[in-house]
Motif scaffolding. Structure first.
Motif, mmCIF file in Angstrom:
data_model
loop_
_atom_site.group_PDB
_atom_site.id
_atom_site.type_symbol
_atom_site.label_atom_id
_atom_site.label_comp_id
_atom_site.label_asym_id
_atom_site.label_seq_id
_atom_site.Cartn_x
_atom_site.Cartn_y
_atom_site.Cartn_z
ATOM 1 N N ILE A 1 0.836 -1.192 0.000
ATOM 2 C CA ILE A 1 0.000 0.000 0.000
ATOM 3 C C ILE A 1 0.876 1.249 0.000
ATOM 4 N N ARG A 2 0.567 2.139 -0.932
ATOM 5 C CA ARG A 2 1.253 3.434 -0.961
ATOM 6 C C ARG A 2 0.217 4.530 -1.104
ATOM 7 N N GLU A 3 0.349 5.564 -0.316
ATOM 8 C CA GLU A 3 -0.610 6.665 -0.370
ATOM 9 C C GLU A 3 0.019 7.872 -1.053
ATOM 10 N N ARG A 4 -0.818 8.663 -1.689
ATOM 11 C CA ARG A 4 -0.372 9.947 -2.198
ATOM 12 C C ARG A 4 -0.583 10.970 -1.096
ATOM 13 N N SER A 5 0.328 11.910 -0.958
ATOM 14 C CA SER A 5 0.175 12.853 0.152
ATOM 15 C C SER A 5 -1.023 13.756 -0.082
ATOM 16 N N LEU A 6 -1.616 14.165 1.008
ATOM 17 C CA LEU A 6 -2.791 15.020 0.954
ATOM 18 C C LEU A 6 -2.495 16.310 0.185
ATOM 19 N N GLU A 7 -1.309 16.877 0.450
ATOM 20 C CA GLU A 7 -0.956 18.145 -0.188
ATOM 21 C C GLU A 7 -0.896 17.992 -1.700
ATOM 22 N N VAL A 8 -0.278 16.908 -2.131
ATOM 23 C CA VAL A 8 -0.154 16.667 -3.565
ATOM 24 C C VAL A 8 -1.534 16.470 -4.189
ATOM 25 N N LEU A 9 -2.394 15.748 -3.495
ATOM 26 C CA LEU A 9 -3.733 15.505 -4.037
ATOM 27 C C LEU A 9 -4.530 16.794 -4.152
ATOM 28 N N LYS A 10 -4.388 17.658 -3.145
ATOM 29 C CA LYS A 10 -5.102 18.945 -3.214
ATOM 30 C C LYS A 10 -4.625 19.729 -4.434
ATOM 31 N N GLN A 11 -3.305 19.718 -4.633
ATOM 32 C CA GLN A 11 -2.729 20.429 -5.756
ATOM 33 C C GLN A 11 -3.241 19.861 -7.085
ATOM 34 N N TYR A 12 -3.220 18.533 -7.203
ATOM 35 C CA TYR A 12 -3.690 17.881 -8.432
ATOM 36 C C TYR A 12 -5.159 18.237 -8.692
ATOM 37 N N ALA A 13 -5.957 18.185 -7.627
ATOM 38 C CA ALA A 13 -7.385 18.466 -7.805
ATOM 39 C C ALA A 13 -7.576 19.869 -8.364
ATOM 40 N N LYS A 14 -6.843 20.822 -7.801
ATOM 41 C CA LYS A 14 -6.967 22.206 -8.276
ATOM 42 C C LYS A 14 -6.566 22.314 -9.743
ATOM 43 N N GLU A 15 -5.445 21.684 -10.074
ATOM 44 C CA GLU A 15 -4.971 21.777 -11.456
ATOM 45 C C GLU A 15 -5.930 21.089 -12.418
ATOM 46 N N LEU A 16 -6.415 19.921 -12.033
ATOM 47 C CA LEU A 16 -7.340 19.192 -12.895
ATOM 48 C C LEU A 16 -8.565 20.051 -13.198
ATOM 49 N N ILE A 17 -9.095 20.660 -12.157
ATOM 50 C CA ILE A 17 -10.296 21.459 -12.329
ATOM 51 C C ILE A 17 -9.997 22.658 -13.226
ATOM 52 N N ALA A 18 -8.863 23.311 -12.956
ATOM 53 C CA ALA A 18 -8.528 24.508 -13.739
ATOM 54 C C ALA A 18 -8.213 24.160 -15.186
ATOM 55 N N ASN A 19 -7.569 23.036 -15.415
ATOM 56 C CA ASN A 19 -7.111 22.720 -16.769
ATOM 57 C C ASN A 19 -8.182 22.132 -17.669
ATOM 58 N N THR A 20 -9.251 21.661 -17.090
ATOM 59 C CA THR A 20 -10.209 20.936 -17.928
ATOM 60 C C THR A 20 -11.592 21.557 -17.970
ATOM 61 N N GLY A 21 -11.996 22.224 -16.872
ATOM 62 C CA GLY A 21 -13.364 22.721 -16.827
ATOM 63 C C GLY A 21 -14.381 21.598 -16.717
ATOM 64 N N HIS A 22 -13.920 20.455 -16.268
ATOM 65 C CA HIS A 22 -14.805 19.296 -16.157
ATOM 66 C C HIS A 22 -15.869 19.544 -15.100
ATOM 67 N N GLU A 23 -17.010 18.839 -15.219
ATOM 68 C CA GLU A 23 -18.067 19.070 -14.236
ATOM 69 C C GLU A 23 -18.145 17.990 -13.158
ATOM 70 N N GLU A 24 -17.229 17.036 -13.204
ATOM 71 C CA GLU A 24 -17.291 15.993 -12.188
ATOM 72 C C GLU A 24 -15.904 15.444 -11.874
ATOM 73 N N ILE A 25 -15.715 15.124 -10.591
ATOM 74 C CA ILE A 25 -14.428 14.550 -10.179
ATOM 75 C C ILE A 25 -14.704 13.340 -9.299
ATOM 76 N N CYS A 26 -13.854 12.354 -9.351
ATOM 77 C CA CYS A 26 -14.038 11.202 -8.463
ATOM 78 C C CYS A 26 -12.701 10.756 -7.893
ATOM 79 N N LEU A 27 -12.781 10.046 -6.793
ATOM 80 C CA LEU A 27 -11.592 9.490 -6.171
ATOM 81 C C LEU A 27 -11.405 8.072 -6.671
#
Ligand code: SF4
Lengths: 623, 230
Positions: A285-311
């Motif tokens: 088991i390996r986890e991604r750090s919370l900070e990195v995930l927050k950053q990715y989420a922000k970038e994903l949202i900004a870069n795509t304009g997508h209307e849905e996100i999932c874990l």
């Protein structure tokens, strides 16, 4: 503007021409003259399905971050275009450049499920690449497989030059460098494969020889050269927070099957369910750090304009910062008007609160995966979900206004009895009872409780405790599905319970491919020649043709499916080392038969072997 | 506040259907961080109105959609910001302010103009004659099969203008919700007298403008009289 491989005349006559034109936002174009390696990544199924897959996006992102490499994509043409391409001899092409697949240096094929095996042949056929890897020349790309099914690559080994065993982020750079070096040096294709087969994580089937005993079992499996390793060890990413992530994913024009942004939070699973292959393959088991995930989420949202996100993960409830992550996402998504599609979380007060915030309670259902109808059988499969968990979770949810419950079960699990099957109906009935006890009539607002029970047929998979287990026959499966239905009909609240199940033919084949050996390749080729393709789809699945093919090859289906394996049998996939040892799996198989539960990684390490990677979140000596 | 956006669509994206283009534009608006207005509820959506849907395979020099925004701050950048979110073949041409009381894009559409690039060799020589014949006929009847039987329509009534310009046929036709004339229907009628049965891929249709009717009932572009913001 790009010139398309297909003329308007064809594109205007086929279903969903958007599948074949590329040019999607965030798809990558490069100047061919500046490129050394051209890689085309294939998901051997329809575009909409392939475009839903995170793994390809990760590798696409990685390859294209290499300056000397251009990675493109190709998917299976639908049957309408397939017929036209054959008739007019149009070669299969990659979406970005629209160049023929055959002109590429590498054709990477991701193997996500066994039922895509004939589609691989379609891809090769339409690309005019010989099926038999041994017959290829430098005019053909190097065909390399990867993904979950490559952990038993043997049934399709013949069709591949190489397999990449493990997580793709780690070794491709080395492979590409080797390729560049060898091509510059003018070595033969065989020599290159010989070199590649010595790289960690790379399996070159042509470098190994299999001998069979008279009874069809494997006698020996050996490399034919001394400098080729006897076992191929799975590659794992050491630190998920420091690797590639596609924060600018390609956005399909047409709706993909999973049309949403994906945030992969961890790999591996602490649970150790004995039927689950992914749970073992992706250890530790390996986890991604919370900070990195927050950053990715922000970038994903900004870069795509997508209307849905999932874990995404095997068991999101086990992510150690789940609460913080979800609270962050709720705020972020609220501010950006984005929907969160929740993974199936363990039902507790927190998850219900979260669901309440992001979903319409009236429209969504609770999901439980007890997998088996009785506690005894759940102990056998090591599913740590008790009846009490389910009933108390349901009660909480009913109080919160939910009234739809979905339950997933498997039929055909080892040691299963009639009582276990009856248990499915009983459990559903208990849930209905909880509803009627919890929600008084006047509060039901004319709503009814809706319970849906779905069963799938259990298929033993390599690298699980059940790799030794016999699979049920089709007759047994059908009988069990019938018994399940009767069991449900016998309950008091049967009117509130709906039962779903699928037919068994495909399961049988999946069972063969999952634990098959090199002999199976011939059957796949025969079936393909008889017209089998898109076997995962009911409309295109022809069981009779498969049966004929087995017959003609003189191979028995039962040998692969319903046979009980001895403890010391040599399996076709034994040469792959996934960290988790065969000794551990055998111990788990015995524990299963003794109905003995094994604790999860967080509670107590069981010494599965994956600690040897030194990077497991819960492993001794890990990170 | 309502804005009207003008865009073009050329090349491979012509194979993307109307609904998918709508989804694409919604994502682009969001990614461009335009302060677009959303509906209420669990899955909020942008309040958009697209003018006339463009058929699959048709290119366009001038398409429109309306969007509602919560603020005009930075509106001089809207065009550039949106354009940066487009894909190959799609460009944002302009962003215009729509007076509050105006009808939305979809409801306003009355006419559309097209030009046709003929690919089919044997049809090319008839282009001039086909248009002449059409102009000189009193009626040009076209028949369409519908659920309630065969419908007859006089295309002369639906065509406002038609001509030939540097080997391309151009025309302006009825595009209202009740009377929309598909360019392919007109093309078939034009060439039928010469025994030429056109297939959709024999020629390229390019929409050149989408129009509303002015006070005199004459076609004017959907942005006619609107203030351009960017
Ligand atoms: S070594 Fe222990 S903690 Fe690590 S994955 Fe295996 S059982 Fe879990």
């Amino acid at each position: 503007m790009r010139k398309l491989a297909l003329p308007d005349e064809i594109l205007l006559q086929i279903d969903k021409p958007a599948r074949y034109i590329g040019g999607e936002k965030n798809s990558v174009m490069k100047d061919k003259s500046l490129i050394d390696v051209r890689f085309v990544m294939c998901f051997p199924d329809l575009y909409e399905i392939g475009m839903s897959h995170l793994g390809i996006q990760i590798l696409y992102d990685m390859f294209n971050s290499f300056e000397d490499t251009w990675c493109e994509r190709v998917y299976s043409p639908g049957t309408d275009l397939d017929a036209i391409m054959r008739e007019r001899e149009i070669p299969l092409f990659a979406l970005e450049s629209q160049d023929p697949v055959k002109s590429f240096d590498f054709l990477g094929i991701t193997l996500q499920y066994e039922m895509c095996y004939t589609n691989i042949l379609q891809i090769l056929d339409l690309s005019k690449i010989p099926f038999d890897a041994g017959k290829r020349t430098w005019d053909d790309p190097i065909v390399i497989g990867g993904g979950p099914c490559s952990y038993n690559p043997e049934p399709i080994a013949k069709f591949f030059d190489l397999f990449y065993i493990g997580e793709g982020e780690t070794r491709y750079r080395e492979l590409l460098d080797l390729y560049k070096k060898d091509r510059a040096a003018g070595v033969s294709r065989e020599e290159f494969l010989h070199h590649a087969g010595q790289l960690p994580g790379i399996y070159a089937p042509s470098l190994y020889n299999v001998k069979y005993k008279e009874n069809g079992l494997i006698e020996s499996f050996h490399p034919i050269f001394d400098d080729v390793p006897k076992t191929v060890r799975k590659e794992v990413v050491e630190d998920l927070s420091k690797t590639y992530y596609p924060t600018r994913p390609v956005l399909p024009f047409i709706k993909a099957t999973q049309d949403r942004l994906v945030l992969e939070i961890m790999r591996g699973c602490i649970r150790g369910c004995r039927f689950c292959q992914a749970g073992q393959l992706y250890r530790p088991i390996r986890e991604r750090s919370l900070e990195v995930l927050k950053q990715y989420a922000k970038e994903l949202i900004a870069n795509t304009g997508h209307e849905e996100i999932c874990l995404s993960s095997l068991s999101s409830s086990d992510y150690s910062h789940l609460q913080e992550l979800l609270l962050f996402l709720i705020d972020e998504c609220d501010a950006n008007k984005i929907n969160i599609s929740l993974p199936s979380l363990r039902i507790d007060q927190f998850s219900l609160d979260v669901m309440n915030k992001v979903q319409d309670v009236k429209k969504t259902s609770l999901t439980f995966a007890p997998e088996a109808g009785t506690q005894r059988l759940r102990n056998v499969i090591n599913k740590g979900l008790t009846e009490d968990d389910i009933l108390s979770g349901s009660k909480m949810a009913f109080e919160g206004g939910w009234n739809k419950v979905k339950l997933y079960f498997m039929l055909g699990l080892p040691t299963e009895t009639e009582e276990d099957i009856k248990g499915i109906g009983k459990l559903c009935n208990e849930i209905a009872k909880v509803y009627f006890d919890t929600v008084p009539k006047e509060k039901r607002n004319g709503q009814k409780i809706q319970i849906t029970a779905s069963t799938s047929f259990f298929i033993p998979k390599p690298f699980t405790a059940f790799q030794w287990a016999p699979m049920n026959t089709q007759e047994e499966f059908r009988e069990k599905a019938y018994q399940t239905r009767c069991g449900i009909l016998e309950t008091l609240n049967q009117r509130s319970i709906k039962y779903n199940w699928h037919d068994t033919d495909v399961s049988v084949l999946e069972g063969v491919f999952a634990r098959g050996d090199r002999k199976i390749a011939e059957v796949i080729e025969k079936a393909y020649e008889k017209g089998c393709i898109f076997d995962a789809w009911n409309e295109t699945f022809h069981y009779d043709k498969w049966l004929e093919s087995f017959d003609e090859c003189g191979l028995s289906i039962d040998f692969y499916t319903t046979r009980t394996r001895e403890d010391d049998e040599v399996f076709p996939w034994d040469f792959i080392d996934i960290g988790v040892t065969k000794a551990f799996l055998l111990r788990e198989w015995k524990n299963a038969l003794n109905e003995k539960v094994t604790a999860n990684c967080r509670a107590q390490c069981q010494g599965c072997g994956a600690a040897s990677y030194g990077v497991g979140f819960y492993c001794p000596g890990g990170k | 506040m309502k804005l009207r956006v003008r865009f073009s669509k050329f090349g491979p994206v012509k194979f993307i259907g109307h609904l998918d283009i709508m989804r694409f534009v919604q994502k682009a608006i969001k990614a461009a961080k335009i302060p677009v207005k959303y509906s209420e509820g669990f899955s909020p959506h942008q309040i958009l109105s697209f003018a006339a849907p463009l058929g699959v395979g048709v290119e366009s020099e001038s398409e429109y959609f309306d969007m509602e925004v919560t603020s005009l701050d930075g509106c001089e950048l809207f065009k550039g910001d949106l354009d940066a979110q487009m894909c190959e073949g799609m460009s944002i041409l302009g962003v215009y302010l729509l007076p509050e009381k105006s009808k939305n894009a979809m409801a306003s559409v009355a006419f559309a103009s097209y030009r046709i690039v003929m690919h089919r060799e044997d049809a090319k020589e008839y282009i001039g004659k086909a248009v002449e014949t059409f102009k000189n006929s009193e009626h040009v009847l076209s028949y369409k099969e519908t659920k309630s039987g065969v419908q007859e329509r006089d295309l002369k009534e639906a065509v406002l203008e038609i001509g030939v310009n540097s080997k391309e046929i151009y025309f302006t036709v009825d595009a209202s919700s009740g009377g929309n004339l598909k360019p392919a229907t007109l093309m078939n009628a034009l060439f039928k007298p010469f025994g030429i049965e056109l297939k959709p891929w024999d020629y390229q249709i390019i929409r050149t403008e989408v129009c509303r009717a002015d006070e005199q009932g004459e076609p004017v572009p959907l942005i006619y009289g609107l203030e351009q913001l960017s």
